[in-house]
Design a protein around this motif. Structure first.
Motif, PDB file in Angstrom:
ATOM      1  N   LEU A 108     -85.737   7.052  15.286  1.00 27.13           N
ATOM      2  CA  LEU A 108     -85.377   5.620  15.907  1.00 27.13           C
ATOM      3  C   LEU A 108     -85.026   5.308  13.617  1.00 27.13           C
ATOM      4  CD1 LEU A 108     -86.073   5.635  18.450  1.00 27.13           C
ATOM      5  CD2 LEU A 108     -85.545   3.030  18.865  1.00 27.13           C
ATOM      6  N   THR A 109     -83.801   5.696  13.501  1.00 23.10           N
ATOM      7  CA  THR A 109     -83.564   4.933  12.109  1.00 23.10           C
ATOM      8  C   THR A 109     -83.448   3.832  11.576  1.00 23.10           C
ATOM      9  OG1 THR A 109     -81.559   5.852  12.093  1.00 23.10           O
ATOM     10  CG2 THR A 109     -83.146   7.102  11.362  1.00 23.10           C
ATOM     11  N   HIS A 110     -84.264   3.246  11.252  1.00 23.40           N
ATOM     12  CA  HIS A 110     -83.960   1.468  10.799  1.00 23.40           C
ATOM     13  C   HIS A 110     -84.163   1.113   9.824  1.00 23.40           C
ATOM     14  CE1 HIS A 110     -83.304  -2.522  12.429  1.00 23.40           C
ATOM     15  NE2 HIS A 110     -84.520  -2.766  11.488  1.00 23.40           N
ATOM     16  N   ASP A 111     -83.434  -0.617   9.257  1.00 22.66           N
ATOM     17  CA  ASP A 111     -83.981  -0.761   7.852  1.00 22.66           C
ATOM     18  C   ASP A 111     -84.392  -1.433   8.071  1.00 22.66           C
ATOM     19  OD1 ASP A 111     -80.608   0.205   7.291  1.00 22.66           O
ATOM     20  OD2 ASP A 111     -79.663  -1.542   8.718  1.00 22.66           O
ATOM     21  N   ALA A 112     -84.963  -1.418   6.804  1.00 23.33           N
ATOM     22  CA  ALA A 112     -86.598  -2.474   6.947  1.00 23.33           C
ATOM     23  C   ALA A 112     -85.823  -3.890   6.897  1.00 23.33           C
ATOM     24  CB  ALA A 112     -86.677  -1.367   5.747  1.00 23.33           C
ATOM     25  N   VAL A 113     -84.974  -4.455   6.071  1.00 20.58           N
ATOM     26  CA  VAL A 113     -84.866  -5.605   6.118  1.00 20.58           C
ATOM     27  C   VAL A 113     -83.798  -6.126   7.365  1.00 20.58           C
ATOM     28  CG1 VAL A 113     -84.949  -5.310   3.247  1.00 20.58           C
ATOM     29  CG2 VAL A 113     -82.766  -4.902   4.706  1.00 20.58           C
ATOM     30  N   ARG A 114     -84.038  -5.068   8.449  1.00 15.40           N
ATOM     31  CA  ARG A 114     -83.629  -6.356   9.644  1.00 15.40           C
ATOM     32  C   ARG A 114     -84.866  -7.058  10.540  1.00 15.40           C
ATOM     33  NH1 ARG A 114     -77.693  -5.570  11.295  1.00 15.40           N
ATOM     34  NH2 ARG A 114     -76.953  -4.015   9.739  1.00 15.40           N
ATOM     35  N   PRO A 115     -85.529  -7.538  10.232  1.00 19.52           N
ATOM     36  CA  PRO A 115     -86.545  -7.774  10.721  1.00 19.52           C
ATOM     37  C   PRO A 115     -86.981  -8.389  11.753  1.00 19.52           C
ATOM     38  CG  PRO A 115     -86.415  -9.563   8.900  1.00 19.52           C
ATOM     39  CD  PRO A 115     -85.075  -8.452   9.197  1.00 19.52           C
ATOM     40  N   PHE A 116     -85.730  -8.613  12.543  1.00 20.27           N
ATOM     41  CA  PHE A 116     -85.558  -9.451  13.883  1.00 20.27           C
ATOM     42  C   PHE A 116     -85.341  -8.304  15.174  1.00 20.27           C
ATOM     43  CE2 PHE A 116     -84.306 -13.010  10.841  1.00 20.27           C
ATOM     44  CZ  PHE A 116     -85.655 -13.186  10.888  1.00 20.27           C
ATOM     45  N   LEU A 117     -85.772  -7.459  15.188  1.00 17.60           N
ATOM     46  CA  LEU A 117     -84.694  -6.375  16.427  1.00 17.60           C
ATOM     47  C   LEU A 117     -86.165  -6.762  17.281  1.00 17.60           C
ATOM     48  CD1 LEU A 117     -86.062  -2.980  15.677  1.00 17.60           C
ATOM     49  CD2 LEU A 117     -87.504  -4.293  14.647  1.00 17.60           C
ATOM     50  N   THR A 118     -85.575  -7.127  18.706  1.00 10.67           N
ATOM     51  CA  THR A 118     -86.128  -6.883  19.942  1.00 10.67           C
ATOM     52  C   THR A 118     -86.510  -5.525  20.468  1.00 10.67           C
ATOM     53  OG1 THR A 118     -84.339  -6.921  21.469  1.00 10.67           O
ATOM     54  CG2 THR A 118     -84.664  -9.099  20.204  1.00 10.67           C
ATOM     55  N   GLN A 119     -87.633  -5.906  20.862  1.00 13.31           N
ATOM     56  CA  GLN A 119     -88.317  -4.860  22.250  1.00 13.31           C
ATOM     57  C   GLN A 119     -87.340  -4.552  22.812  1.00 13.31           C
ATOM     58  OE1 GLN A 119     -91.490  -3.075  21.163  1.00 13.31           O
ATOM     59  NE2 GLN A 119     -91.010  -5.234  19.793  1.00 13.31           N
ATOM     60  N   ARG A 120     -86.148  -5.061  22.902  1.00 14.48           N
ATOM     61  CA  ARG A 120     -85.233  -4.875  24.278  1.00 14.48           C
ATOM     62  C   ARG A 120     -84.457  -3.696  23.364  1.00 14.48           C
ATOM     63  NH1 ARG A 120     -80.256  -4.158  23.666  1.00 14.48           N
ATOM     64  NH2 ARG A 120     -80.015  -6.548  22.960  1.00 14.48           N
ATOM     65  N   ILE A 121     -84.040  -3.662  21.967  1.00 12.13           N
ATOM     66  CA  ILE A 121     -83.073  -3.519  22.034  1.00 12.13           C
ATOM     67  C   ILE A 121     -83.668  -1.000  21.355  1.00 12.13           C
ATOM     68  CG2 ILE A 121     -82.197  -3.008  19.288  1.00 12.13           C
ATOM     69  CD1 ILE A 121     -81.085  -5.603  19.493  1.00 12.13           C
ATOM     70  N   LEU A 208     -73.438   3.719  22.621  1.00 15.84           N
ATOM     71  CA  LEU A 208     -73.425   2.335  22.045  1.00 15.84           C
ATOM     72  C   LEU A 208     -74.427   1.650  22.503  1.00 15.84           C
ATOM     73  CD1 LEU A 208     -69.931   1.243  22.028  1.00 15.84           C
ATOM     74  CD2 LEU A 208     -71.245   2.639  20.146  1.00 15.84           C
ATOM     75  N   VAL A 209     -74.913   0.964  21.538  1.00 12.89           N
ATOM     76  CA  VAL A 209     -76.691   0.059  22.271  1.00 12.89           C
ATOM     77  C   VAL A 209     -76.626  -0.734  21.840  1.00 12.89           C
ATOM     78  CG1 VAL A 209     -79.189  -0.413  22.164  1.00 12.89           C
ATOM     79  CG2 VAL A 209     -78.425   1.794  21.966  1.00 12.89           C
ATOM     80  N   ARG A 210     -76.789  -2.022  22.325  1.00  9.66           N
ATOM     81  CA  ARG A 210     -76.226  -3.682  22.194  1.00  9.66           C
ATOM     82  C   ARG A 210     -76.860  -3.670  21.244  1.00  9.66           C
ATOM     83  NH1 ARG A 210     -72.058  -2.030  23.938  1.00  9.66           N
ATOM     84  NH2 ARG A 210     -70.553  -2.866  24.506  1.00  9.66           N
ATOM     85  N   GLY A 211     -76.722  -4.545  20.476  1.00 13.22           N
ATOM     86  CA  GLY A 211     -78.057  -5.069  19.359  1.00 13.22           C
ATOM     87  C   GLY A 211     -77.522  -7.001  19.407  1.00 13.22           C
ATOM     88  N   GLU A 212     -77.873  -7.314  18.389  1.00 11.23           N
ATOM     89  CA  GLU A 212     -78.151  -8.753  18.860  1.00 11.23           C
ATOM     90  C   GLU A 212     -77.896  -9.534  17.663  1.00 11.23           C
ATOM     91  OE1 GLU A 212     -78.803  -9.840  21.335  1.00 11.23           O
ATOM     92  OE2 GLU A 212     -79.874  -8.973  22.651  1.00 11.23           O
ATOM     93  N   SER A 213     -76.543 -11.030  17.326  1.00 12.12           N
ATOM     94  CA  SER A 213     -76.268 -11.792  16.700  1.00 12.12           C
ATOM     95  C   SER A 213     -77.564 -11.772  15.345  1.00 12.12           C
ATOM     96  CB  SER A 213     -75.683 -12.664  16.262  1.00 12.12           C
ATOM     97  OG  SER A 213     -76.043 -13.543  16.713  1.00 12.12           O
ATOM     98  N   TYR A 214     -78.253 -11.846  16.304  1.00 16.41           N
ATOM     99  CA  TYR A 214     -79.797 -12.615  14.929  1.00 16.41           C
ATOM    100  C   TYR A 214     -80.717 -11.199  14.411  1.00 16.41           C
ATOM    101  CZ  TYR A 214     -81.794 -11.889  19.788  1.00 16.41           C
ATOM    102  OH  TYR A 214     -82.395 -12.069  20.475  1.00 16.41           O
ATOM    103  N   ASN A 215     -79.985  -9.910  14.713  1.00 17.36           N
ATOM    104  CA  ASN A 215     -80.576  -8.858  14.183  1.00 17.36           C
ATOM    105  C   ASN A 215     -79.951  -8.329  13.140  1.00 17.36           C
ATOM    106  OD1 ASN A 215     -82.023  -6.220  14.144  1.00 17.36           O
ATOM    107  ND2 ASN A 215     -80.536  -5.301  15.226  1.00 17.36           N
ATOM    108  N   MET A 216     -79.969  -9.561  11.353  1.00 15.37           N
ATOM    109  CA  MET A 216     -78.996  -9.614  10.940  1.00 15.37           C
ATOM    110  C   MET A 216     -79.809  -8.782   9.465  1.00 15.37           C
ATOM    111  SD  MET A 216     -80.135 -13.399   9.898  1.00 15.37           S
ATOM    112  CE  MET A 216     -79.333 -13.044   7.591  1.00 15.37           C
ATOM    113  N   LYS A 217     -79.095  -8.095   8.674  1.00 11.92           N
ATOM    114  CA  LYS A 217     -79.653  -7.515   7.681  1.00 11.92           C
ATOM    115  C   LYS A 217     -79.880  -8.071   6.575  1.00 11.92           C
ATOM    116  CE  LYS A 217     -78.935  -3.109   4.566  1.00 11.92           C
ATOM    117  NZ  LYS A 217     -77.805  -1.979   4.601  1.00 11.92           N
ATOM    118  N   ILE A 218     -81.103  -8.752   5.177  1.00 17.97           N
ATOM    119  CA  ILE A 218     -81.431  -9.444   5.116  1.00 17.97           C
ATOM    120  C   ILE A 218     -80.969  -8.398   3.275  1.00 17.97           C
ATOM    121  CG2 ILE A 218     -83.100 -10.727   3.176  1.00 17.97           C
ATOM    122  CD1 ILE A 218     -84.045 -10.926   6.615  1.00 17.97           C
ATOM    123  N   THR A 219     -79.959  -9.354   2.737  1.00 18.73           N
ATOM    124  CA  THR A 219     -78.820  -8.814   2.317  1.00 18.73           C
ATOM    125  C   THR A 219     -78.760  -9.482   0.658  1.00 18.73           C
ATOM    126  OG1 THR A 219     -77.483  -7.205   3.151  1.00 18.73           O
ATOM    127  CG2 THR A 219     -77.365  -7.459   0.973  1.00 18.73           C
TER     128      THR A 219
END
Length: 236
Positions: A108-121, A208-219
């Protein structure tokens, strides 16, 4: 095995004039990337967490983790690459050299600056990578998407119901991803800066896996203010 690769190799130039890359900036009392690491540590299906960070920041990354996380036994730190794809492949190279590669290994490759991912995702990405070989986390595009080749005149306005905004994780069978990257030409590597796009262009389905609107990238600084607001809201 199931690996999480946290991509913390960027310099964060869009954040503005900061003393350090954006992944190390504070969010609710902890560096942003620590929040992200904690989410993966919470998931017992993740066997190892590989943090890819700029080489000059490896010692800082290690010291920061020691300060905020008690058990580091599942965490490894690897130098990132010049590009996102180089960073992903550095992590995979480390996995292959350290643990070897099995046919059913996924990453699973994930942006370090997306801290709001969930266990469901996280769980949906694991299942998707195991079942399909490649997944991308997305949310529906609620705003109209406008396409412009030159940035001045509208080239096309795609059908909104068919448009999605990409997030992360992007998750893969490791051997599949490695094979695709090894077969790219140098020119393709320059153009295909997104791992999922590389697979799609080469004809492999990416589910596709459904994300969440709050799974934001802090840019940007604005994103950081919004993120701090979300963290404060979670404390209520």
């Amino acid at each position: 095995m199931i690996y999480a690769e946290i991509l913390a190799g960027g310099k964060g130039t869009r954040m503005g004039n900061t003393a350090m890359p954006k992944q190390f900036l504070m969010l609710g009392g902890k560096p942003i990337f620590v929040h992200t690491v904690e989410q993966f540590l919470m998931n017992t299906r993740i066997d190892e967490i590989i943090i890819c960070t700029p080489e000059v920041w490896i010692a800082h990354t290690r010291d920061t983790l020691k300060k905020y996380i008690k058990d580091l036994s599942r965490i490894q730190i690897v130098a990132g690459g010049a590009t996102r794809n180089d960073t992903i492949m550095n992590g995979i190279k480390f996995i292959e050299e350290t643990y070897g590669l099995n046919d059913d290994d996924v990453i699973l490759t994930h942006d370090a600056v997306r801290p709001f991912l969930t266990q469901r995702i996280i769980d949906d990405n694991i299942e998707g990578a195991i079942k399909h070989g490649a997944t991308d986390t997305v949310v529906e595009a609620f705003d109209t998407i406008v396409h412009s080749v030159d940035g001045k005149i509208i080239t096309d306005i795609p059908v909104r119901s068919e448009m999605f905004q990409g997030q992360t994780p992007q998750s893969f069978n490791i051997k599949l991803l490695k094979e695709f990257f090894e077969n790219l030409t140098d020119d393709e590597k320059e153009i295909l800066t997104d791992a999922c796009k590389a697979l799609v262009i080469k004809g492999h389905d990416v589910h596709l896996v459904r994300g969440e609107s709050y799974n934001m990238k802090i840019t940007t600084q604005y994103d950081l203010k919004v993120a701090n607001g979300l963290v404060e809201g979670q404390k209520i």
